[in-house]
Each structure stands twice: as C-alpha cells, then as structure tokens.
Design an enzyme around this catalytic site. Sequence first.
Site, short mmCIF file in Angstrom:
data_model
loop_
_atom_site.label_atom_id
_atom_site.label_comp_id
_atom_site.label_asym_id
_atom_site.label_seq_id
_atom_site.Cartn_x
_atom_site.Cartn_y
_atom_site.Cartn_z
N TYR A 157 0.85 -1.19 0.00
CA TYR A 157 0.00 0.00 0.00
C TYR A 157 0.88 1.24 0.00
O TYR A 157 1.95 1.25 0.62
CB TYR A 157 -0.90 -0.01 1.24
CG TYR A 157 -2.06 0.95 1.17
CD1 TYR A 157 -3.05 0.80 0.21
CD2 TYR A 157 -2.18 2.00 2.07
CE1 TYR A 157 -4.14 1.66 0.15
CE2 TYR A 157 -3.26 2.88 2.03
CZ TYR A 157 -4.23 2.70 1.06
OH TYR A 157 -5.29 3.56 1.00
N ASN B 129 -15.18 4.30 3.49
CA ASN B 129 -16.15 3.92 2.46
C ASN B 129 -17.28 4.93 2.25
O ASN B 129 -17.53 5.35 1.11
CB ASN B 129 -16.72 2.54 2.78
CG ASN B 129 -15.67 1.44 2.63
OD1 ASN B 129 -14.71 1.59 1.88
ND2 ASN B 129 -15.84 0.36 3.34
N MET C 100 -9.70 -4.41 -7.56
CA MET C 100 -9.70 -5.70 -6.88
C MET C 100 -9.24 -6.85 -7.75
O MET C 100 -8.66 -7.82 -7.27
CB MET C 100 -11.09 -5.98 -6.30
CG MET C 100 -11.47 -5.07 -5.15
SD MET C 100 -13.01 -5.55 -4.34
CE MET C 100 -14.19 -5.29 -5.66
N PHE D 270 -9.47 8.25 -8.01
CA PHE D 270 -9.77 8.89 -6.73
C PHE D 270 -9.25 8.02 -5.60
O PHE D 270 -9.48 6.81 -5.57
CB PHE D 270 -11.27 9.12 -6.55
CG PHE D 270 -11.60 9.77 -5.23
CD1 PHE D 270 -11.39 11.12 -5.04
CD2 PHE D 270 -12.10 9.02 -4.16
CE1 PHE D 270 -11.66 11.73 -3.82
CE2 PHE D 270 -12.37 9.62 -2.94
CZ PHE D 270 -12.16 10.98 -2.77
N MET E 244 -9.21 8.31 -1.38
CA MET E 244 -9.73 9.09 -0.26
C MET E 244 -8.62 9.61 0.62
O MET E 244 -8.69 10.74 1.14
CB MET E 244 -10.69 8.21 0.56
CG MET E 244 -11.55 8.96 1.56
SD MET E 244 -12.83 9.99 0.79
CE MET E 244 -12.49 11.58 1.54
#
Length: 386
Positions: free
Chosen positions: A77, A166, A288, A310, A312
Amino acid sequence: MSVRIFARLGGVSRTGFAQIRLLQAQAAVYTETGDPQSVIRVVERCLPDKLSDDQVLVRMLAAPVNPSDLNQIEGTYPVRGTFDDVVTGSDTMKAAVGGNEGVGEVMNVGNSVSGLAAGDWVVPRQSGRFGTWCTHTVTSAHSLSLVPASWRAGLDPLDVACLKVNPCTAYRLLRDFGQLDRGDYVIQNGANSGVGRAVIQLSRQWGIRTINVVRDRPELDELQQELQALGADIVVTDKQLGSDDTKRLLKSLGAPIRLGFNCVGGRTTLQMTKFISSGGCLVSYGGMSRQPVTMPTSLLLFKDLSARGFWMNRWYVDATNSEILEKQKLKMWSDILELTRSGLFVRQPLVVSRWPNGLDAAEAQPAVRNAVAWGAGLKHAFVFGN
C-alpha cells in the site's frame, strides 16, 4: 500482565499526567511486512507514563479491518505503517500497530492541547499516523480529528468508526466528478462493497438513480433484494452486463448515465464504461481484480469520455492544507452521520470481533488472526472494552 497507563478518567490533567491505577493496554502489531495472518500478533505494551505537551491519551472504542489495512501490512500500500518503539515489559521492539480507521475516546491531554477534552470522540486525521487496532494509544493532537458530541449522539461507535473511508469515498465520488441532476444515473461495479452500498444509499437521498453490477453467485436473488432495499434501481451481474437484454434495458432508460465508478478493473470495467453517456466520466477508486483499466479510443474520440482516479487518503491530505476542503470534510461527516442517525444510511454488514477488557494477549490473538485473513467473508471490525 498489567501495563501502567497514567490518566485521569474524570477530567483533563493540565500537569501532563496523573497517576490513577493499572490498566491493560494491548495492540495488534507487526515487526515486518508480509502475510497479515503470519506477521500480526497481539502484545501487551507500555504506554508513556507522562504525556508530552501535544499528546493525547485515547481509549479506542471500535476499529474496522479494511482491505487497505491488509495491503499496508503486506507492504503493497502507498501509505506505509509507522514503525515506532513498542515497549512490552522489559523489551522494546520496532513495530507498527495495524489499522488506519476507527474511533476512540479521549482520556487525557497534554499541557498545550486545545480543542480536545476527556470524553471527546476522535478519529485519525490521516492514514498512517497511528494504528487503530489497539485498546489504548498515545498520539499527537494534530493526528486526531474531533467528532462533535452532537454529531455522534445516539450512534453506535461502529457507525463512527466506519465513517471515514467507504461512506466518504462514495460521497466524494458523487459530488466531485461532474454535475449530477435528479433522475440521472450512475453505473458502478463492486456494488455490494462498502463503497457500493454507500453510493446506493446516498444516491437515493439525492435523487440519483443507480445501475449496480455484482459478481454472479448462487445467492444472487438474496443480494439483489438486499441492494434494492438500500435503494438500488437496477442490479445486474457481470455475466449479464454484455447481454442483449441488458443493452436494451440500459439504452431505454430515458436519462443519461453520467458517471461510472470502478473498483474492479479488467473486462467488466470495459463493458461498463461503454454504457456511460457522452461527456461522462469513469472514476476508478480500486482495482480488486488487479487487471488494468482499458478504454477504447472510440470512446475517447466519439463519446468524449474521460477517466479519473480517486483516493480518499489523498483527499484527506489535501484537506489538511485547504480551508475550503476542511469545511467540506466537516460537512461530509455531519451529513453522513445525520443520515445514519435518521435511519436513512446504514453501514455495511460487519463481523464484530470483540476485544474485551481483561483478555491477555494469547486470548486476543485468535480473533485478530481471523479478522485479518483475506477471504474472511464479511468485513470484520474490532469493538474494544466490555
């Protein structure tokens, strides 16, 4: 094993610390990146016995397990875990605490901290500042955002713990990528995901209609009914997306499909993109399938489609340096929590892993290991305390 934490539960100490009693502090940590089930372990840890001027002692209430958390533990990540000294009894290790989302209650603050007091609820300002899979933490006040008491009144801590990622991603997808008029459509894959469910519910409140693509599965009828109860207008499977029946249905809507939201990639996304109306936009917020997003030249030339991404976390980083975005952030949180309190927005289904007081590390380990397993089914979340 008990760990010394100094705090005054009934108020805020302005001398930096006040000794009260022995509390147990635990955290799910990893000393190296790798398979989450292999590298994560629960430890008893000692927190500082004195708060620095800018520090806050927080008792965590709840924290979800997101796919991005598992990616972070794997080392794949973009935001890496923060490896700090973790003191466990007589030993010290360099380790990162898992988790990036959650809600906690302030127990004590340092001398120079303003705007926070004992009893306040707080959430992490950004990912990577501190780990949330722990019973207690000490962190800088700057790494926290206050959730006003009026916003969270009557809500379950899990509703606030699952707010930042989310639901807020769905909010920004619907707000930031073009004008959506009442009656317009958006099309999305991964419609039964946390973001997908939030898109459905927010769209219903704002008069936007949704076309929702899900993977084919044996319990499809049950899932369709579940999404329609949330407000989904059309639900189709990835296998049905390219069928003549689906093409006829989507061409007969009588209103434009302004936006497409992608969290999958690959062939399904390509098929979905073809339904977006001229001048529309495909926004990718995940991948995914780990397959690339492709867009034929004809869609760019003859339909003037655009493709955007995008993330967050990047939006939150930008908000720290923008007064306008900071105001938008607070309005977004307030809007979502008000809809939740009114019963018009529900969080995605969760498997709750309870982390009660009094467990030793060995007793807490199995629940943590199960929660961080890829393919664990429904999303997991930790609830701390009794």
